[in-house]
Design an enzyme around this catalytic site. Structure first.
Site, PDB file in Angstrom:
ATOM      1  N   LYS A 139      83.413  15.966 -47.010  1.00  0.00           N
ATOM      2  CA  LYS A 139      82.250  16.168 -47.477  1.00  0.00           C
ATOM      3  C   LYS A 139      81.386  17.424 -46.936  1.00  0.00           C
ATOM      4  O   LYS A 139      80.506  18.152 -47.722  1.00  0.00           O
ATOM      5  CB  LYS A 139      81.282  14.895 -47.210  1.00  0.00           C
ATOM      6  CG  LYS A 139      79.882  14.972 -47.362  1.00  0.00           C
ATOM      7  CD  LYS A 139      79.196  13.966 -46.811  1.00  0.00           C
ATOM      8  CE  LYS A 139      77.443  13.993 -47.210  1.00  0.00           C
ATOM      9  NZ  LYS A 139      76.685  13.110 -46.472  1.00  0.00           N
ATOM     10  N   ASP A 158      77.007  12.084 -50.962  1.00  0.00           N
ATOM     11  CA  ASP A 158      76.120  11.533 -49.888  1.00  0.00           C
ATOM     12  C   ASP A 158      75.686   9.801 -50.488  1.00  0.00           C
ATOM     13  O   ASP A 158      76.071   9.259 -51.401  1.00  0.00           O
ATOM     14  CB  ASP A 158      75.084  12.260 -49.522  1.00  0.00           C
ATOM     15  CG  ASP A 158      73.830  12.387 -50.651  1.00  0.00           C
ATOM     16  OD1 ASP A 158      74.016  12.137 -51.590  1.00  0.00           O
ATOM     17  OD2 ASP A 158      72.744  12.543 -50.110  1.00  0.00           O
TER      18      ASP A 158
END
Length: 233
Positions: A139, A158
């Site tokens: 990420k 997220d």
């Protein structure tokens, strides 16, 4: 996740087939682009290094709190070299408000040391090299590659993206890695970077977690609203 047809907005055109999901994903992406034509990363930064640090610090913490803390950190340690030469206790004091301060201080210092020793102080521009750095997962690497360098290495997932893309019917998973894979399959590669920023902005503005304001949403007609209660007519 089973789809409750009563929870799917009439006329949304939702379908389980891959081709239809791709068409649906493009409609969602276009709708978000109209709402947020020029999305920006919420983490304030002046360089790829600062973005990398801020993204590492944002784990299990709000962007607002990170943005309130990083000016002090970046003023004292503006480069990887300076952060690598820092003292652990000094960095811990600065990042204390962000939670998990010992681990976060350790990670950004080790990352900075690796950047200095292995990459001559420059932030790597490949996913493989970034995820090899301490404290950097996929990420974080996607955020840096996409935002700092315009490289679409994947889709940032997220909490907003995880929640809203399930509502959109673009995934049925709660696992970030699976969600990213699902989104990469249905979204054009050119959308990978901005899509996440737009979903995050949409999650803060309208599709809020506690009470989504669906009746105020311009995407209502194309959103299947999976998992949400039916609207009261």
């Amino acid at each position: 996740m089973a789809k409750n047809k009563s929870q799917i907005a009439a006329g949304s055109g939702y379908s389980d087939s891959l081709d239809d999901k791709k068409k649906h994903a493009r409609k969602i992406a276009r709708g978000l682009a109209r709402l947020f034509p020029e999305p920006e990363c919420a983490l304030i930064h002046d360089s790829p290094f600062q973005l990398l640090v801020a993204t590492i610090l944002s784990a299990q913490c709000t962007d607002e709190r990170v943005n309130a803390t990083t000016p002090t950190l970046f003023k004292k340690y503006p480069t990887a070299e300076k952060l690598a030469a820092s003292k652990q206790e000094d960095v811990e004091k600065i990042v204390y408000p962000l939670g998990f301060f010992r681990a976060k201080a350790t990670n950004i210092r080790k990352m900075a040391l690796a950047i200095t020793e292995e990459h001559n102080g420059a932030i790597p521009r490949t996913l493989k090299e970034l995820v090899a750095l301490p404290g950097v997962g996929r990420k974080t690497a996607n955020v840096v590659l996409g935002t700092a360098f315009g490289i679409p290495s994947g889709v940032v997932v997220d909490t907003h993206v995880k929640r809203i893309c399930n509502i959109f019917g673009l995934t049925t998973s709660k696992n970030p890695e699976i969600i990213e894979r699902d989104l990469m399959e249905v979204l054009p590669k050119k959308e990978w970077i901005d899509f996440s920023h737009r979903v995050i902005l949409h999650g803060r503005a309208t599709c809020v977690a506690r009470r989504p304001r669906c009746t105020e949403c311009s995407l209502l007609k194309i959103c299947p609203r999976i998992g949400l209660k039916p609207l009261v007519e």
